[in-house]
Structures are given as C-alpha cells and as structure tokens.
Design an enzyme around this catalytic site. Structure first.
Site, PDB file in Angstrom:
ATOM      1  N   GLU A  98      11.708 -11.986  -9.195  1.00 26.86           N
ATOM      2  CA  GLU A  98      12.747 -12.741  -8.614  1.00 26.86           C
ATOM      3  C   GLU A  98      12.761 -14.255  -8.979  1.00 26.86           C
ATOM      4  O   GLU A  98      13.761 -14.678  -8.915  1.00 26.86           O
ATOM      5  CB  GLU A  98      12.422 -12.789  -7.046  1.00 26.86           C
ATOM      6  CG  GLU A  98      12.655 -11.276  -6.278  1.00 26.86           C
ATOM      7  CD  GLU A  98      12.472 -11.330  -5.122  1.00 26.86           C
ATOM      8  OE1 GLU A  98      11.567 -12.192  -4.489  1.00 26.86           O
ATOM      9  OE2 GLU A  98      12.895 -10.444  -4.329  1.00 26.86           O
ATOM     10  N   GLU A 129      -7.512   0.622  -9.502  1.00 25.56           N
ATOM     11  CA  GLU A 129      -8.032  -0.778  -8.920  1.00 25.56           C
ATOM     12  C   GLU A 129      -9.430  -0.839  -8.910  1.00 25.56           C
ATOM     13  O   GLU A 129     -10.095  -1.967  -8.678  1.00 25.56           O
ATOM     14  CB  GLU A 129      -7.688  -0.726  -7.532  1.00 25.56           C
ATOM     15  CG  GLU A 129      -8.226   0.253  -6.580  1.00 25.56           C
ATOM     16  CD  GLU A 129      -7.975   0.176  -5.083  1.00 25.56           C
ATOM     17  OE1 GLU A 129      -8.920  -0.003  -4.330  1.00 25.56           O
ATOM     18  OE2 GLU A 129      -6.740   0.278  -4.594  1.00 25.56           O
TER      19      GLU A 129
END
Length: 317
Positions: A98, A129
């Site tokens: 963004e 992860e």
C-alpha cells in the site's frame, strides 16, 4: 493410544513453549461460546477487540523510537523490509503493497517477505515458518544491506523465520525491529528495537489473526505512515505524494491541491499540467509562486520536504 508425536522430544518442547504463551492461553470463561447467540458472540468479540488500542498505547515510546530510527535509515537510501509467516507475513506484505499508491514510493523501497513466498499469501506452505535458513535466503535474494531496516513480525515471538530474518539482518548491520504479542519474546530479544504488544488470550484459543493480528496491523500502520511523514511524504495531513494511478486517485489529487492551496479549479488544472500531475510540485507552484521547473529544483534541494521547499521559495517568511 498415544500418537507418535507425543513421544517426540521436539513436539514436547514445542508444546511447552505454546503452553507458556499468552496468545495461546485457554479461556475457560469462553469454553461454551458456541452456545451463545450470534449477537452475544459479536458483542464479546467486539469487547475483546476494544482492548487492543490500549495495549498498543502502552508501547508507544518503543514504537516511536523504532520509527525515528527507520526514518533515519530510509533518508539515507535504505529500505523498509517486513518478514513474517502466516498472518503476520501477510500483514507485512499488505502494508508494503500500500505504500507505492499512498506515498509514491518505489516498489523496492518498502518490501514484504512471507515465509513460503507469494503462494503463502493465499494458502499455507507447510514448514516454511520453521526455517531460519529460508529467511536468510529470502533476505540474501533482495541483497539486504546495512542501510536497510528489517522488521520481524510474529504474534508468538518465537517463529523461526521472523527470528532468523532479524538475526541475519542485525549481523550485517541493518536496523532491526521485532514485533510480537507476547512478553519476553525471543524475537524482541533478537532485535535492536523490540516491540511487544501483549493483547492476552484470543477469543478462539491460539487464533492470532484476531487480537494479535489487529495489534500488528495498528503498529505497522504507524511504522509506515509516520516514517513517511518524517520523510516529507505528506504536507500536514495531506498525502501530497499520492500516485494518481486511477480515476479515484486523480480526483483525490485535485482535491488535495485544492485543500492545500484554496486555488480555483482552473488554477489547479494549470499547475498540475505544468508539473506533469505531481501534486507536491503543483502545490509549490501555487503557494510558492514559482514555475514547474523551479518547483522541481526546490523539492530536490529540500529532499522532498514541501514545507522546506516553500521556505526556500519565500526565504523572508
């Protein structure tokens, strides 16, 4: 009959770690939440969410220190890099994506790394992860350097991918931030700037996309937005570096120039035409009484800070 995992020492160690995390704690008072009405559950969830801003407020000094350090690195040409797994990783990618339309940053200036790569944005990548080595590979692939800032994000504060990213970045001299939602986390300990937003047990046991995710989103909003303010990407509370890439943003660009200058529509159109649609430059043309070429030069000299450029245009004011 017990499962083979129960006899695995690694499983036992992980179970012990999870039992000690506040984000994984079981809430006996919510054990029969599924028997409540939908409205009751919604009220309960809303009440839980309302506690998050206070948890963030308790860590504002640490957040501000991390922002100032990040802005200083970025002012010298560094990048802001988020690294996380699962929800935490997705929030980092979201925040990074963004920044170009909001602040006209280059897509390479703010980056989001998620364990497992782009596929992990929409589906789980098993085991990603758990690998510190994967984090090192991902940072190496983008040539992380000492002028950069790396923000490891993990609700538990124990995710190996996030810790590995911070450890590697710190070893090469990059600024490091560790954002977690548990106290005394390994991630915060590994980072130069540890930020621990302790939101407590979740409505659904261990579902850290809830309060923990909300807390992380709030902090990332602050980190990117205030860093961009410090870098001169705004004028007051106006997004003067907005990139007009669609009709809505083109309309917003004209509105921002109007709010900043009070100029007429004709004056705004002329200023934007003279500055190739650059909002900040157009404001400087209108308020500084300079032409487009002079406005561009003043902004270069002021490193993009509009207030400083305006002062240069009218040094006696």
């Amino acid at each position: 009959m017990t499962s083979p995992a129960a006899h695995d020492p690694n499983y036992a160690a992980l179970r012990t770690q999870l039992d000690a995390l506040t984000t994984e704690a079981f809430r006996p008072d919510l054990a029969e939440i599924d028997r409540r009405s939908t409205l009751e559950i919604a009220r309960t969830m809303n009440g839980e969410d309302a506690t998050v801003p206070a948890a963030v407020a308790a860590r504002l000094p640490e957040i501000a220190a991390a922002i100032d350090a990040t802005a200083a690195r970025m002012a010298r040409g560094g990048r802001l890099i988020y690294a996380g797994a699962g929800t935490a990783g997705r929030l980092g990618v979201l925040d990074a994506s963004e920044c170009p339309p909001t602040f006209n940053t280059d897509p390479s200036e703010v980056l989001g790394l998620i364990a497992g790569g782009p596929t992990a944005m929409v589906s789980a990548v098993e085991g990603a992860e758990d690998s510190k080595e994967l984090a090192v590979e991902d940072l190496t692939a983008i040539a992380v350097a000492d002028r950069d800032t790396v923000v490891g994000i993990s609700a538990s504060g124990r995710t190996p991918y996030a810790i590995g990213a911070v450890e590697h970045a710190r070893a090469i001299g990059a600024l490091t931030v560790g954002l977690s939602c548990n106290p005394d986390s390994a991630l915060a300990a590994a980072a130069e700037h540890g930020i621990e937003i302790v939101v407590g047990p979740e409505l659904l046991t261990g579902s850290t996309r809830l309060k923990a995710g909300t807390a992380q989103k709030l902090v990332l909003n602050m980190l990117s937005t205030i860093t961009m303010i410090r870098l001169g990407k705004t004028y007051g509370n106006l997004m003067v570096d907005v990139r007009a890439s669609n009709e809505k943003l083109r309309a917003r660009s004209r509105r921002i120039v109007a709010l900043a200058t009070g100029a007429t529509d004709l004056e705004i159109e002329a200023a934007l035409a003279e500055t190739d649609g650059e909002v900040k430059n157009a404001i400087l043309v209108l308020l500084g009484g300079v032409d487009g070429r002079r406005a561009a030069g003043l902004l270069r000299s002021s490193r993009g800070h509009l207030r400083a450029a305006l002062q240069s245009a009218h040094p006696g004011n």
